[in-house]
Design a protein around this motif. Structure first.
Motif: not given
Length: 102
Positions: A79-81, A84-87, A93-94
């Motif tokens: 998730f940390q990696i 940003s690419s999951w938009g 979900i954050s």
């Protein structure tokens, strides 16, 4: 609680209860069970009748806690990696949306 003051059958019931509670997605209960009953399962002399069953629950609890630890650590790293690419999905979900890279 001092396990030395508890009868062996109650130790087994307590160990079994912690093991079952771990199935409610509470891996911390498995970790506590494995640590708390380790000496009873493997080091207590002389051996007693319930010790074999306690040993089984301690081993299963340790394995369950280890697997949960690996799964949770893997999820956090992925998730940390990839956040940003999951938009928008990652934002939904954050709990806290970090400032920085869009």
């Amino acid at each position: 609680m001092d396990l030395g003051k508890i009868p062996n059958d109650k130790k087994l019931n307590l160990c079994k209860m912690y093991f079952r509670v771990g199935f409610a997605f509470l891996p911390f209960a498995w970790a506590v069970n494995a640590i708390w009953f380790f000496n009873e399962a493997f080091r207590k002399q002389p051996p007693y009748e319930e010790q074999k069953q306690i040993r089984k629950y301690v081993i299963c609890s340790a394995i369950g806690a280890l697997i949960w630890g690996i799964v949770l650590t893997s999820w956090v790293v992925v998730f940390q990696i990839k956040r940003s690419s999951w938009g928008e999905f990652a934002d939904s979900i954050s709990f806290i949306i970090p400032l920085g890279e869009p």
